[in-house]
Design a protein around this motif. Structure first.
Motif, PDB file in Angstrom:
ATOM      1  N   TYR A 144       0.757  -1.155   0.052  1.00  0.00           N
ATOM      2  CA  TYR A 144       0.280   0.024   0.071  1.00  0.00           C
ATOM      3  C   TYR A 144       0.581   1.084  -0.015  1.00  0.00           C
ATOM      4  N   TYR A 145       1.673   1.425   0.879  1.00  0.00           N
ATOM      5  CA  TYR A 145       2.559   2.679   1.100  1.00  0.00           C
ATOM      6  C   TYR A 145       3.373   2.794  -0.077  1.00  0.00           C
ATOM      7  N   PRO A 146       4.174   1.696  -0.239  1.00  0.00           N
ATOM      8  CA  PRO A 146       4.989   2.187  -1.617  1.00  0.00           C
ATOM      9  C   PRO A 146       4.306   2.329  -3.060  1.00  0.00           C
ATOM     10  N   SER A 147       3.047   1.749  -3.162  1.00  0.00           N
ATOM     11  CA  SER A 147       2.392   1.808  -4.478  1.00  0.00           C
ATOM     12  C   SER A 147       1.689   2.840  -4.369  1.00  0.00           C
ATOM     13  N   ILE A 148       1.361   4.049  -3.695  1.00  0.00           N
ATOM     14  CA  ILE A 148       0.482   5.256  -3.654  1.00  0.00           C
ATOM     15  C   ILE A 148       1.154   5.926  -4.979  1.00  0.00           C
ATOM     16  N   ASP A 149       0.508   6.220  -5.785  1.00  0.00           N
ATOM     17  CA  ASP A 149       0.789   7.266  -6.746  1.00  0.00           C
ATOM     18  C   ASP A 149       0.701   8.528  -6.444  1.00  0.00           C
ATOM     19  N   HIS A 150       1.636   9.304  -6.720  1.00  0.00           N
ATOM     20  CA  HIS A 150       2.005  10.725  -6.312  1.00  0.00           C
ATOM     21  C   HIS A 150       0.825  11.789  -7.072  1.00  0.00           C
ATOM     22  N   ILE A 173       7.060  17.323  -0.079  1.00  0.00           N
ATOM     23  CA  ILE A 173       7.171  16.235   0.811  1.00  0.00           C
ATOM     24  C   ILE A 173       6.683  15.137   0.334  1.00  0.00           C
ATOM     25  N   ILE A 174       5.714  15.131  -0.543  1.00  0.00           N
ATOM     26  CA  ILE A 174       4.951  13.846  -1.180  1.00  0.00           C
ATOM     27  C   ILE A 174       6.054  13.330  -2.358  1.00  0.00           C
ATOM     28  N   ASP A 175       6.568  14.358  -3.073  1.00  0.00           N
ATOM     29  CA  ASP A 175       7.525  13.890  -3.982  1.00  0.00           C
ATOM     30  C   ASP A 175       9.188  13.550  -3.434  1.00  0.00           C
ATOM     31  N   SER A 176       9.227  13.454  -2.098  1.00  0.00           N
ATOM     32  CA  SER A 176      10.578  13.208  -1.716  1.00  0.00           C
ATOM     33  C   SER A 176      10.857  11.807  -1.668  1.00  0.00           C
ATOM     34  N   ALA A 177      10.142  10.978  -1.935  1.00  0.00           N
ATOM     35  CA  ALA A 177      10.241   9.492  -1.876  1.00  0.00           C
ATOM     36  C   ALA A 177       9.379   8.701  -2.776  1.00  0.00           C
ATOM     37  N   GLU A 178       9.641   7.515  -3.110  1.00  0.00           N
ATOM     38  CA  GLU A 178       8.564   6.645  -3.912  1.00  0.00           C
ATOM     39  C   GLU A 178       7.413   6.325  -3.036  1.00  0.00           C
ATOM     40  N   GLY A 179       6.173   6.494  -3.575  1.00  0.00           N
ATOM     41  CA  GLY A 179       5.304   6.134  -2.683  1.00  0.00           C
ATOM     42  C   GLY A 179       5.060   7.108  -1.562  1.00  0.00           C
ATOM     43  N   LEU A 180       4.581   6.555  -0.384  1.00  0.00           N
ATOM     44  CA  LEU A 180       4.580   7.025   0.921  1.00  0.00           C
ATOM     45  C   LEU A 180       5.581   6.597   1.714  1.00  0.00           C
ATOM     46  N   PRO A 181       6.645   7.268   2.168  1.00  0.00           N
ATOM     47  CA  PRO A 181       7.541   6.720   2.855  1.00  0.00           C
ATOM     48  C   PRO A 181       7.079   6.214   4.316  1.00  0.00           C
ATOM     49  N   ILE A 182       7.290   4.874   4.720  1.00  0.00           N
ATOM     50  CA  ILE A 182       6.805   4.410   6.055  1.00  0.00           C
ATOM     51  C   ILE A 182       7.897   5.142   7.052  1.00  0.00           C
ATOM     52  N   GLY A 183       7.185   5.629   8.062  1.00  0.00           N
ATOM     53  CA  GLY A 183       8.249   6.183   9.104  1.00  0.00           C
ATOM     54  C   GLY A 183       8.061   7.800   9.116  1.00  0.00           C
ATOM     55  N   ARG A 236     -13.380  -3.418  -5.967  1.00  0.00           N
ATOM     56  CA  ARG A 236     -11.969  -3.470  -6.796  1.00  0.00           C
ATOM     57  C   ARG A 236     -11.876  -2.342  -8.028  1.00  0.00           C
ATOM     58  N   PRO A 237     -12.945  -2.052  -8.843  1.00  0.00           N
ATOM     59  CA  PRO A 237     -12.720  -1.059  -9.511  1.00  0.00           C
ATOM     60  C   PRO A 237     -12.515   0.371  -9.021  1.00  0.00           C
ATOM     61  N   LYS A 238     -13.297   0.681  -8.152  1.00  0.00           N
ATOM     62  CA  LYS A 238     -12.873   1.975  -7.506  1.00  0.00           C
ATOM     63  C   LYS A 238     -11.561   2.173  -6.796  1.00  0.00           C
ATOM     64  N   LEU A 239     -10.767   0.921  -6.475  1.00  0.00           N
ATOM     65  CA  LEU A 239      -9.521   1.029  -5.791  1.00  0.00           C
ATOM     66  C   LEU A 239      -8.565   1.011  -7.106  1.00  0.00           C
ATOM     67  N   ALA A 240      -8.946   0.280  -8.296  1.00  0.00           N
ATOM     68  CA  ALA A 240      -8.202   0.419  -9.547  1.00  0.00           C
ATOM     69  C   ALA A 240      -7.954   1.766  -9.859  1.00  0.00           C
ATOM     70  N   GLU A 241      -9.109   2.584  -9.797  1.00  0.00           N
ATOM     71  CA  GLU A 241      -9.131   4.217 -10.373  1.00  0.00           C
ATOM     72  C   GLU A 241      -7.879   4.840  -9.463  1.00  0.00           C
ATOM     73  N   LEU A 242      -7.814   4.248  -8.170  1.00  0.00           N
ATOM     74  CA  LEU A 242      -6.938   5.007  -7.294  1.00  0.00           C
ATOM     75  C   LEU A 242      -5.508   4.789  -7.622  1.00  0.00           C
ATOM     76  N   LEU A 243      -5.213   3.784  -8.560  1.00  0.00           N
ATOM     77  CA  LEU A 243      -3.830   2.958  -8.999  1.00  0.00           C
ATOM     78  C   LEU A 243      -3.642   2.135  -7.645  1.00  0.00           C
ATOM     79  N   LEU A 244      -4.672   1.617  -6.977  1.00  0.00           N
ATOM     80  CA  LEU A 244      -4.354   0.264  -5.786  1.00  0.00           C
ATOM     81  C   LEU A 244      -4.805  -0.852  -6.410  1.00  0.00           C
ATOM     82  N   THR A 245      -3.982  -1.833  -5.712  1.00  0.00           N
ATOM     83  CA  THR A 245      -4.344  -3.397  -6.243  1.00  0.00           C
ATOM     84  C   THR A 245      -4.671  -4.145  -5.041  1.00  0.00           C
TER      85      THR A 245
END
Length: 341
Positions: A144-150, A173-183, A236-245
């Motif tokens: 989830y965190y690493p796959s979040i599209d900026h 801050i969002i663009d500072s790492a891939e996805g959302l950085p855990i921590g 599942r289709p709604k989550l796919a619109e958010l680019l989440l799997t």
């Protein structure tokens, strides 16, 4: 929905930065980063204010390391100054705004909710289905965190905020790492925000009983077919619109009456195993509790009651909020049992 402006000046004010410094250092006053910052504390605050005012602030380089418990994750750590102070300064202003957006059935990292709030919510749902069939749809989002599209994340942020200066800082801050950085302190709120409008739609359109804790979401119904249709046709289709799997291990199952009931099974969620008439501690948590108690029981000389209770305190909460009386009587020494419970 009314969009908000005029927040950036509040966030970067020297008074708010000082407050953020006080909050960020709680429990960390003896760490290296705080000690270094304290050598020139007021000068640092003034310099940070100027960097934010002139938009020359940039996120520092992350210290990235791996943890393996409870599962393997990459953790991103930022320096105390200036980054952690900036994150707290942002959340001093945005936390109440974003928290009001979150649905009543979102629990991760929200004050006065958290794991126990989520567990109480699930208990309430299960009681609601007394005398009726009860099925559960359990889904987990893949990385989830690493796959979040900026791009998606920024669009969602802009649904509530229109302050251009603040959007510049959040984008940085969002663009500072891939996805959302855990921590990151900010990441846990952004992760909730990512699913916020999806959960609103679930509540308003599907009208299913549900609970969301980070990337683990559960849905309840008295109809297995209704849950399947909701998953394939909407969730599942709604989550796919958010680019989440959604992970392939999604499942629909009847919740058993208790651990002896073979006509269903437990919902393993937020550290508990939920049955219709029973709630137990998750097996991995119970094992750690048993090992800790056995180690303490062997200690010589024996610990005072207060010290013993402090050692087992991390697990006592789980046990006291579940049907674990027999477990406690079995693993806690008799001379401690009455005093610590």
């Amino acid at each position: 929905m009314k969009r908000i402006a005029g927040l950036y000046e509040q966030i970067i004010s020297v008074e708010n930065l000082r407050l953020a410094d006080e909050k960020a250092r709680r429990g960390k006053t003896h760490t290296y980063g705080v000690k270094v910052h304290d050598r020139h504390r007021e000068e640092d605050i003034q310099a940070l204010h100027e960097a934010l005012r002139t938009k020359t602030f940039r996120t520092s380089e992350y210290d990235v390391f791996t943890v393996y418990e409870p599962k393997e994750r990459l953790i991103y750590r930022l320096p105390y100054y200036p980054d952690r102070i900036v994150h707290h300064a942002v959340m001093n202003v945005l936390e109440p705004i974003w928290t009001r957006l979150f649905t009543h059935n979102t629990f991760s990292c929200i004050k006065k909710r958290g794991i126990e709030g989520c567990a109480r919510h699930v208990d309430k749902i299960i009681r609601k289905y007394k005398g009726r069939p009860l099925y559960c749809l359990k889904i987990d989002l893949k990385k989830y965190y690493p796959s979040i599209d900026h791009g998606v994340m920024k669009r969602i942020v802009r649904r509530k905020i229109k302050d251009k200066d603040l959007l510049w800082l959040l984008d940085e801050i969002i663009d500072s790492a891939e996805g959302l950085p855990i921590g990151n302190y900010l990441s846990q709120y952004l992760a909730n925000l990512m699913l916020c409008y999806f959960m609103h739609e679930v509540n308003e359109v599907l009208r299913l009983d549900s609970a969301e804790y980070a990337d683990d979401i559960v849905f309840f119904s008295d109809s297995k077919e209704r849950l399947r249709e909701a998953f394939t046709g909407y969730i599942r289709p709604k989550l796919a619109e958010l680019l989440l799997t959604v992970k392939d291990n999604w499942q629909i199952f009847p919740i058993a009456e208790n651990r002896y009931d073979k006509g269903g099974r437990a919902l393993d969620y937020v550290g508990y195993k939920f049955y219709r008439k029973q709630k137990l501690i998750r097996k991995s948590i119970k094992k750690n509790f048993c090992r800790a108690a056995a180690r303490l029981n062997r200690r010589r000389p024996t610990l005072p009651v207060k010290a013993y209770k402090q050692e087992v305190a991390p697990w006592l909460g789980w046990a006291q909020h579940s049907n674990s009386k027999h477990l406690l009587q079995t693993i806690i020494k008799k001379e401690y049992y009455v005093s610590i419970l």
